[in-house]
Design an enzyme around this catalytic site. Structure first.
Site, mmCIF file in Angstrom:
data_model
loop_
_atom_site.group_PDB
_atom_site.id
_atom_site.type_symbol
_atom_site.label_atom_id
_atom_site.label_comp_id
_atom_site.label_asym_id
_atom_site.label_seq_id
_atom_site.Cartn_x
_atom_site.Cartn_y
_atom_site.Cartn_z
ATOM 1 N N GLY A 1 2.181 2.548 10.828
ATOM 2 C CA GLY A 1 3.148 3.632 10.685
ATOM 3 C C GLY A 1 3.848 4.031 11.978
ATOM 4 N N ASN B 1 0.867 -1.180 0.000
ATOM 5 C CA ASN B 1 0.000 0.000 0.000
ATOM 6 C C ASN B 1 0.901 1.227 0.000
ATOM 7 O OD1 ASN B 1 -1.808 2.036 0.435
ATOM 8 N ND2 ASN B 1 -2.490 1.337 2.455
ATOM 9 N N GLU C 1 -5.652 -4.679 10.620
ATOM 10 C CA GLU C 1 -4.628 -3.658 10.828
ATOM 11 C C GLU C 1 -4.921 -2.911 12.131
ATOM 12 O OE1 GLU C 1 -2.495 -2.439 6.980
ATOM 13 O OE2 GLU C 1 -4.228 -1.148 7.179
ATOM 14 N N LYS D 1 0.048 4.227 -0.300
ATOM 15 C CA LYS D 1 -0.618 5.415 0.270
ATOM 16 C C LYS D 1 -0.406 6.630 -0.653
ATOM 17 C CE LYS D 1 -0.365 3.250 4.767
ATOM 18 N NZ LYS D 1 -0.279 3.394 6.213
ATOM 19 N N GLU E 1 -6.985 4.919 7.635
ATOM 20 C CA GLU E 1 -6.782 6.336 7.283
ATOM 21 C C GLU E 1 -8.019 6.913 6.595
ATOM 22 O OE1 GLU E 1 -3.018 5.555 5.417
ATOM 23 O OE2 GLU E 1 -2.243 5.097 7.407
ATOM 24 N N SER F 1 3.126 -1.826 10.410
ATOM 25 C CA SER F 1 4.580 -1.859 10.619
ATOM 26 C C SER F 1 5.208 -3.204 10.266
ATOM 27 C CB SER F 1 4.929 -1.464 12.063
ATOM 28 O OG SER F 1 4.530 -0.134 12.311
ATOM 29 N N HIS G 1 -9.720 1.285 4.861
ATOM 30 C CA HIS G 1 -8.443 1.472 5.556
ATOM 31 C C HIS G 1 -8.650 2.461 6.698
ATOM 32 C CE1 HIS G 1 -4.347 2.655 6.433
ATOM 33 N NE2 HIS G 1 -3.971 1.551 5.824
HETATM 34 P P1 13P Z 1 2.807 0.629 7.727
HETATM 35 O O1 13P Z 1 3.312 -0.680 7.175
HETATM 36 O O2 13P Z 1 3.544 1.821 7.230
HETATM 37 O O3 13P Z 1 2.654 0.571 9.206
HETATM 38 O O4 13P Z 1 1.320 0.805 7.141
HETATM 39 C C1 13P Z 1 0.426 -0.231 7.299
HETATM 40 C C2 13P Z 1 -0.757 0.052 6.483
HETATM 41 O O5 13P Z 1 -1.535 0.928 6.815
HETATM 42 C C3 13P Z 1 -0.946 -0.731 5.254
HETATM 43 O O6 13P Z 1 -2.207 -0.524 4.738
#
Ligand code: 13P
Length: 258
Positions: free
Chosen positions: A177, A10, A171, A12, A102, A217, A100
């Site tokens: 993150g 992903n 997640e 982002k 976010e 992560s 997601h």
């Molecule tokens: P990270 O791997 O940067 O923690 O992000 C996870 C994520 O949100 C994948 O969709």
């Protein structure tokens, strides 16, 4: 039963230019070309809309798939700024991330909205990666299971899950993150809870067939232990998918058989 694993990158809101996107995918491709990628693993890259066709083209000589990170629940009309599932399908896109954290937290996406999106995504034969997860506050309040179950109940309402048409990603929000990975043991417990819920909502065959990923992560150093767990079928990878060498190593390390 053995489920074919999936590593989903992903990206982002990254990177900032087409040149950087092509450089990144080229480096990943070169790295992955050097290894004998087992037939037991699928890879998909979930990208900003503007790079989908470009990167799809860069990957046309590979088995790797392309995904979007969101779409709208209407198919066409006066919805300025939106992209439909039908448009994605017509552009040859295979996967789409839905719900997601976010999107939930920054763009106010409710389970009800995610449910509508899921419905239209399935109608258009795209593969949704449906994300669920608890916040730190919810974890500390001891209501992780309750949160996950209500996210599943509401986002899967009236949805026909066959076991092959929906992928779920667990997640935990506090691990996204932050560098704080959920322990493989705890992640597996929640993935198992999700699988049991699918058996309740549908049946045990659907539950056994459904791919359940872990995200938050994930790194090359954590993936092996995660993939060894009975109910973790792959990973949704954010930050580590933006560093070619790290992502290639992560894919290599994910290949150990259960
Ligand atoms: P990270 O791997 O940067 O923690 O992000 C996870 C994520 O949100 C994948 O969709």
């Amino acid at each position: 039963m053995s489920r074919k694993k999936l590593i989903a990158a992903n990206w982002k809101l990254n990177p900032s230019s087409k040149e950087e996107a092509v450089d990144l995918i080229s480096s990943i491709k070169i790295g992955l070309n050097k290894i004998d990628l087992s037939s037991e693993i699928n890879l998909t890259f979930c990208l900003p809309f503007i790079y989908l066709e470009l990167i799809k083209n860069s990957l046309k000589d590979t088995q790797f798939k392309i995904g979007a990170q969101n779409c709208y629940f209407e198919e066409k009309g006066a919805f300025t700024g939106e992209i439909s599932a039908l448009m994605l399908k017509n552009s040859g896109i295979d996967y789409v991330i839905l719900g997601h954290n976010e999107r939930r937290s920054l763009f106010n996406e409710s389970n009800e909205i995610i449910n509508k999106k899921l419905s239209v995504v399935l109608k258009n034969n795209l593969l949704p990666i449906l994300c669920v997860g608890e916040t730190l506050k919810e974890k500390e309040a001891g209501i992780t299971e309750e949160i996950i179950l209500s996210q599943l109940n509401e986002s899967l309402a009236y949805i026909n899950c066959t076991g092959e048409n929906i992928i779920i990603a667990y997640e935990p929000v506090w691990a996204i993150g932050t560098g704080k990975t959920c322990s493989a043991e705890d992640a597996n417990t929640i993935c198992k809870l999700i699988r049991n819920k699918l058996a309740d909502l549908y049946n045990s065959s659907v539950a056994e067939k459904t791919l359940i990923l872990y995200g938050g992560s994930v790194k090359s150093s954590t993936i092996k232990e995660q993939m060894e767990k009975t109910d973790i079928d792959g990973a949704l990878v954010g930050g580590a998918s933006l560093i070619a060498d790290e992502f290639v190593q992560l894919v290599i390390n994910s290949q150990n058989k259960k």
